[in-house]
Design a protein around this motif. Structure first.
Motif, short mmCIF file in Angstrom:
data_model
loop_
_atom_site.label_atom_id
_atom_site.label_comp_id
_atom_site.label_asym_id
_atom_site.label_seq_id
_atom_site.Cartn_x
_atom_site.Cartn_y
_atom_site.Cartn_z
N GLY A 277 0.72 -1.05 0.03
CA GLY A 277 -0.08 -0.23 -0.03
C GLY A 277 0.79 1.30 -0.03
O GLY A 277 0.21 2.17 0.26
N ARG A 278 2.21 1.10 -0.47
CA ARG A 278 3.00 2.40 -0.22
C ARG A 278 2.99 3.06 -1.77
O ARG A 278 2.45 2.39 -3.01
N ASP A 279 2.85 4.46 -1.66
CA ASP A 279 2.49 5.09 -2.97
C ASP A 279 3.71 4.89 -3.89
O ASP A 279 4.72 5.23 -3.56
N LEU A 280 3.28 4.32 -5.01
CA LEU A 280 4.26 4.05 -5.95
C LEU A 280 5.03 5.13 -6.43
O LEU A 280 6.38 5.36 -6.80
N MET A 281 4.59 6.17 -6.79
CA MET A 281 4.95 7.47 -7.39
C MET A 281 6.23 8.12 -6.48
O MET A 281 7.63 8.19 -6.95
N VAL A 282 5.78 7.93 -5.16
CA VAL A 282 7.14 8.63 -4.22
C VAL A 282 8.13 7.68 -4.19
O VAL A 282 9.29 8.04 -4.18
N ARG A 283 7.74 6.20 -4.29
CA ARG A 283 8.92 5.31 -4.36
C ARG A 283 9.72 5.43 -5.46
O ARG A 283 11.05 5.61 -5.39
N VAL A 284 8.99 5.48 -6.60
CA VAL A 284 9.67 5.68 -7.95
C VAL A 284 10.71 6.71 -7.94
O VAL A 284 11.93 6.63 -8.01
N PHE A 285 10.18 7.92 -7.48
CA PHE A 285 11.21 9.11 -7.57
C PHE A 285 12.18 9.00 -6.53
O PHE A 285 13.29 9.58 -6.95
N PHE A 286 11.80 8.45 -5.34
CA PHE A 286 13.15 8.13 -4.06
C PHE A 286 13.82 7.20 -4.62
O PHE A 286 15.07 7.51 -4.64
N GLY A 287 13.43 6.22 -5.50
CA GLY A 287 14.46 5.06 -6.05
C GLY A 287 15.29 5.95 -7.10
O GLY A 287 16.34 5.29 -7.34
N GLY A 288 14.69 6.87 -7.83
CA GLY A 288 15.52 7.79 -8.98
C GLY A 288 16.60 8.26 -8.28
O GLY A 288 17.62 8.32 -8.84
N ARG A 289 16.45 9.00 -7.06
CA ARG A 289 17.80 9.44 -6.39
C ARG A 289 18.90 8.47 -6.22
O ARG A 289 20.10 8.60 -6.49
N VAL A 290 18.31 7.19 -5.72
CA VAL A 290 19.73 6.14 -5.45
C VAL A 290 19.98 6.15 -6.93
O VAL A 290 21.28 5.75 -7.21
N SER A 291 19.11 5.39 -7.91
CA SER A 291 19.95 5.03 -9.22
C SER A 291 20.35 5.89 -9.91
O SER A 291 21.57 5.69 -10.55
N PHE A 292 20.16 7.52 -9.81
CA PHE A 292 20.81 8.26 -10.46
C PHE A 292 22.26 8.42 -9.83
O PHE A 292 23.23 8.48 -10.73
N ALA A 293 22.31 8.21 -8.68
CA ALA A 293 23.49 8.60 -7.69
C ALA A 293 24.45 7.40 -7.96
O ALA A 293 25.65 7.61 -8.39
N VAL A 294 23.93 6.06 -8.04
CA VAL A 294 24.63 5.00 -8.60
C VAL A 294 25.29 5.17 -10.03
O VAL A 294 26.22 4.81 -10.39
N GLY A 295 24.59 5.60 -11.00
CA GLY A 295 24.81 5.46 -12.42
C GLY A 295 25.76 6.62 -12.51
O GLY A 295 26.85 6.23 -13.23
N VAL A 296 25.59 7.67 -11.77
CA VAL A 296 26.69 8.76 -12.14
C VAL A 296 27.74 8.62 -11.48
O VAL A 296 28.85 8.92 -12.00
#
Lengths: 651, 326
Positions: free
Chosen positions: B83-102
């Motif tokens: 029941g977690r809001d996916l949009m918040v999780r996706v954008f939060f996950g983006g922080r980690v993914s962007f950071a890992v990638g860059v």
């Protein structure tokens, strides 16, 4: 009915920058057994014209937009422009063959010569197996390759440039074409090899009645082989006629300018046009400049040996003696030319002088400093007095730097200026001196023409105020008319700044106009050293004589009257330098002593054989003048030769 | 020399004086695909910063009563199994993914370019030794190495973790807080992935440098007295930039995917933290029932990778003054 008749041919390139009319309505005809030369500078459309005839213009962006190419053959008359690709392929290679400037790119590097030739035979003449091999070998013999059977098994990289061009010609002739289109086939070759290839094409024309459309920028080549000439300028033919009419009485101002821009090996006379003419001081005056008290450069017993690595663990198995014991001097404000065929070690000598290659032996004293032993900071400091102008103005400028950065770089490297911005006034001054404008400072090399790029290279070389400038074929990549401008600039700068030039060239005509003294190199050694006028008037070494005889003159009458002794073969590999005199295998006068004992460079004694007979009638007239000057002045203006013939001749 | 120059002058249009960077920027702006990619990446990055900060749900706020729901006005991308809001999780996950990638790409870029250019430029022995080391590392099963490392040294209280805590302790007293352990794990993933992907970069750079080393302009620079190091930095590397940039942009998606794989194995990002790879991996388990849980993170990943590729192409062209798009 001419064999091929081009009528109003127009070829355009449709680029996003606009339509370029590369060929803009030309009319041209070639009869059977006739050599027609198309002359012009780069960008004049001569190559595009040739490609259009064969329908080989890359499409897009190019397209033939008008005109006809009527080819009259045993099958009757055909317009090649309208033919379908399939029919065109039948004509191409079969009835009309083409050879290119660089034979290496036209041959498949992964296949031996044999299969490449037999493939053509199978495709066009249906010959296979042993029959095809025999025919291929016969053709290789026909074009003058000494061992056709061996050659069939060799790969293109194992052949020299001249041999590759012969293979290309053989391949072109396999289908017994009626017309041969040759696009600058000798431009990449040495003069001696060029002379051989031109003789071959003339022989084929005379023997087989081959028609040849020969594209070149070299008027000397034209004078040698053409029956008729068409001069192209900006996509149009501006003048056409027999070779005698066009070269001796040029009607169009462009032809006249082109004609005047070509220096001659046999005379100093016919270059008076101020804009296009080299203003180098006449040799008799510049002898004075060479007799200064101390020379700027003294080279003693310079040698550069390269190890050839092979086998397991890349051990040095053999040594190439690229330069092997060269000694010379270069005076202040003097121009010394180094000439010879490719691979003779002239570029290596120059680069060793600048410490761009490792010296194996010898001393190089420049302005009182022995640079041979320097390293690190001291070598860098010494570099300020010796600079280089490079052959290829396209590759020797970093494509990612602006003109300002390029010219400022030496100033920054030597901490004369701290930042590029500080160097700007100095750079602007240099750039204007070499004939470019301030607006050019922020542009990149690719935005300039070849001549302009060479000016940038010159400005860069001058930035540190050097005393010695090594110019490695500075004009050989440029068009004829641009060459004169660059050489003019170099002479002006020499007079202004007292520069000494070490001028490396294979173009003897340019050397004659530009140099005070000439060193002739053969396989890593100097074989003749003489003041320019003396060398050209009375060449002493048989090799020098052959080199001079190989240069075609722009005067068609003189060119045809001249007796030629094309130098047979090519220089042996520096891996296996012949015993004794290195030149003896190619020398017509070699005797026993030449095969066993290496001649040393010594002051000239008398006339070597009958020099006038060898060098031709045109040169013979000035023998007395040259002989008179040979003994004059300082050590450096002496005429020296390394040849046994000189010793046996009566003094 | 006016007569001489007029003879060979050619029309050159020019914007006047400008630096290399300004020139490159001007050329990049002319490439529409690159500009669009840059805009999309910028928007995504902004979203990653803002959405979790401003959103009305926390990335770890569960609502087990709600459970998985498809996209709705309340939850634009729906909710996940908890029941977690996916949009918040996706954008939060983006922080980690962007950071890992860059960050990982930057690590591999720095090591790879330095290693490859030194080996290629100085050649001979140096080249032989340095490239044999690269060959030896290639034979290493790197993922297994990372897994072993994280199990034995990067576990809670492990050697690497203790070192991390000690270093971080210099800056903040909260370093010993166990809640910092997930941060350590992500940093460990950055470093491990960067260290794993520099090998190919080194090989590519070395090849380029060897080809460029033979160019006449290198000899020209030597003849004016430039030092070897300055030739490498000022002449050789800028000219090798094209392939380097293209490969770097290809590395970004590669490390993002590897991070996803590691997370899937439980070695990278851990729940309740999120990364696109982790979200996609957990979404994949239930994609036949709740497809949106997979679709949104996967879509983000795809768009990002697509944009990086186009941006890389554009950069390569923009950094080469010979290519003009007029």
């Amino acid at each position: 009915m001419p064999l091929i008749s081009v009528e109003g041919l127009r070829t355009s390139f449709f680029t996003h920058a606009g339509v370029v009319r590369a060929v803009d309505g030309i009319d041209l005809a070639v009869e059977r057994g006739e050599v027609v030369c198309v002359v012009g500078e780069s960008g004049s459309g001569k190559t595009v014209a040739a490609l259009s005839i064969l329908g080989l213009v890359p499409d897009p962006p190019g397209r033939i937009v008008g005109g006809r190419v009527v080819f009259t053959d045993r099958d009757g008359e055909r317009d090649l422009v309208g033919l379908s690709p399939r029919e065109l392929r039948k004509v191409r290679g079969n009835r009309i063959a083409m050879i290119f400037q660089d034979p290496m790119t036209a041959l498949n590097p992964y296949l031996a010569v044999g299969p490449q030739l037999t493939e053509v035979l199978a495709l066009h003449r249906g010959m296979r197996g042993r029959e095809a091999t025999r025919e291929a070998a016969r053709m290789l013999g026909e074009v003058g390759l000494p061992a056709p059977e061996t050659c069939l098994r060799q790969f293109p990289h194992e052949l020299s440039g001249g041999m590759r061009q012969r293979v290309m010609i053989a391949m072109a002739l396999l289908c017994e074409p009626a017309l041969l289109i040759a696009d600058e086939p000798t431009t990449a070759l040495d003069v001696t090899v060029q002379a051989q290839i031109l003789e071959l094409i003339l022989a084929l024309k005379n023997k087989a009645g081959l028609a040849v459309l020969f594209i070149t920028h070299d008027l000397g080549v034209v004078a040698r082989i053409a029956d008729r000439v068409a001069v192209m300028y900006a996509g149009k033919i501006v003048e056409e006629g027999s070779v005698f009419d066009v070269l001796e009485r040029p009607a169009h101002p462009y032809t006249a300018a082109l004609r005047r821009a070509v220096p001659s090996v046999t005379s100093d006379q016919p270059m008076r046009e101020p804009a296009l003419v080299c203003a180098a001081a006449p040799p008799s005056e510049s002898v004075a400049a060479t007799t200064g008290p101390t020379p700027l450069v003294v080279v003693e017993d310079l040698a550069v040996h390269f190890p050839v690595r092979g086998g397991l663990f890349a051990r040095a198995t053999q040594t190439v003696k690229a330069v092997d014991g060269v000694s010379f001097e270069l005076g202040h404000a003097e121009t010394l030319a180094l000439v010879g065929e490719s691979g003779c070690g002239k570029s290596t000598t120059a680069r060793a002088l600048l410490r761009l290659v490792r010296l194996s032996r010898g001393r190089v004293i420049i302005d009182g400093v022995d640079v041979a032993g320097l390293s690190g900071q001291r070598l860098r400091r010494a570099r300020r007095s010796m600079q280089m102008i490079f052959q290829d103005p396209y590759a020797s400028l970093d494509p990612r730097m602006t003109v300002l950065e390029l010219v400022a770089e030496p100033l920054l490297v030597h901490r004369i200026c701290k930042r590029t911005r500080d160097a700007r006034p100095l750079v602007a001054q240099l750039i204007e001196r070499v004939g470019l404008a301030q607006e050019h400072l922020h542009r990149y090399p690719h935005e300039f023409s070849g001549g302009q790029r060479q000016r940038i290279g010159i400005a860069r070389a001058l930035a540190l105020g050097p005393k010695l400038v090594v110019a490695d074929e500075p004009v050989s990549a440029l068009d004829v008319s641009i060459r004169a401008q660059i050489l003019n600039l170099m002479s002006e700068l020499q007079r202004e700044r007292g520069l000494s030039y070490l001028f490396i060239a294979h173009d003897l005509a340019t050397v004659r106009r530009f140099a005070d003294r000439v060193l002739v190199m053969y396989l890593g050694r100097i074989v003749e050293s003489a003041p320019t006028h003396s060398l050209f008037a009375t060449p002493a070494h048989p090799y020098t004589q052959a080199l001079l005889a190989a240069v075609p003159s722009v005067e068609p009458a003189e060119e045809r009257a001249r007796r030629r002794l094309p130098l047979a073969g090519e220089p042996p590999s520096p891996l296996s330098v012949p015993q004794g005199c290195a030149f003896h295998p190619r020398c017509a006068h070699a005797f026993d002593r030449c095969r066993n004992e290496r001649p040393e460079l010594r002051k000239i004694r008398g006339s070597v054989v009958a020099r006038s007979e060898l060098a031709g009638a045109a040169i013979a007239g000035s023998v007395r003048v040259g002989a008179g000057v040979a003994g004059f002045g300082s050590e450096r203006s002496q005429h020296e030769v390394a040849c046994h013939l000189d010793e046996v001749a009566p003094p | 020399m006016s007569a001489a120059t007029s003879g060979e002058s050619e029309p050159i249009e020019d914007a006047g004086g400008s630096t290399f960077a300004a020139d490159a920027w001007r050329r990049l702006r002319k490439n529409r695909a690159a500009v669009a990619s840059l805009a999309v990446l910028g928007a995504l990055l902004l979203g990653c910063i803002l959405v979790p900060a401003l959103g009305s749900y926390g990335y770890a706020d569960t609502d087990l009563a709600l459970g998985p729901t498809p996209p709705s006005w309340a939850h634009w991308m729906g909710t996940d199994l908890f029941g977690r809001d996916l949009m918040v999780r996706v954008f939060f996950g983006g922080r980690v993914s962007f950071a890992v990638g860059v960050v990982s790409t930057a690590v591999s870029f720095v090591i790879g370019v330095t290693w490859g250019s030194v080996a290629g430029f100085f050649g001979r022995r140096i080249d032989a030794v340095m490239m044999r080391i690269v060959d030896a590392l290639y034979t290493f099963p790197f993922l297994i190495f990372v897994i072993l490392l994280s199990v034995f040294f990067a576990n809670q209280g492990g050697l690497l973790h203790r070192a991390f805590v000690r270093v971080l302790g210099l800056f903040t007293a909260r370093a010993h807080d166990p809640s910092y352990f997930p941060v350590f794990q992500i940093v460990f993933v950055f470093a491990a992935l960067g260290a794993a992907s520099w090998l190919t970069m080194a090989r590519i750079v070395r090849g380029q440098v060897i080809a460029l080393r033979a160019q006449p302009f290198v000899e020209a620079a030597r003849s004016i007295g430039a030092t070897e190091a300055s030739i490498l930095v000022r002449h050789v590397l800028p000219n090798a930039l094209g392939p380097i940039i293209v490969y770097a942009t290809l590395t970004v998606p590669e490390v993002m995917l590897t991070e996803a794989f590691l997370s899937f194995l439980g070695l990278g990002t851990q729940e309740p933290l999120a990364s696109w790879g982790l979200l996609a991996a957990s979404g994949a388990e239930t994609m036949d029932v709740y497809p949106w849980v997979l679709v949104f993170p996967a879509l983000m990943l795809a768009v990002t990778l697509f944009c990086f590729n186009h941006l890389g192409d554009g950069l390569r062209d923009a950094l080469d003054p010979r290519i003009r798009k007029d």
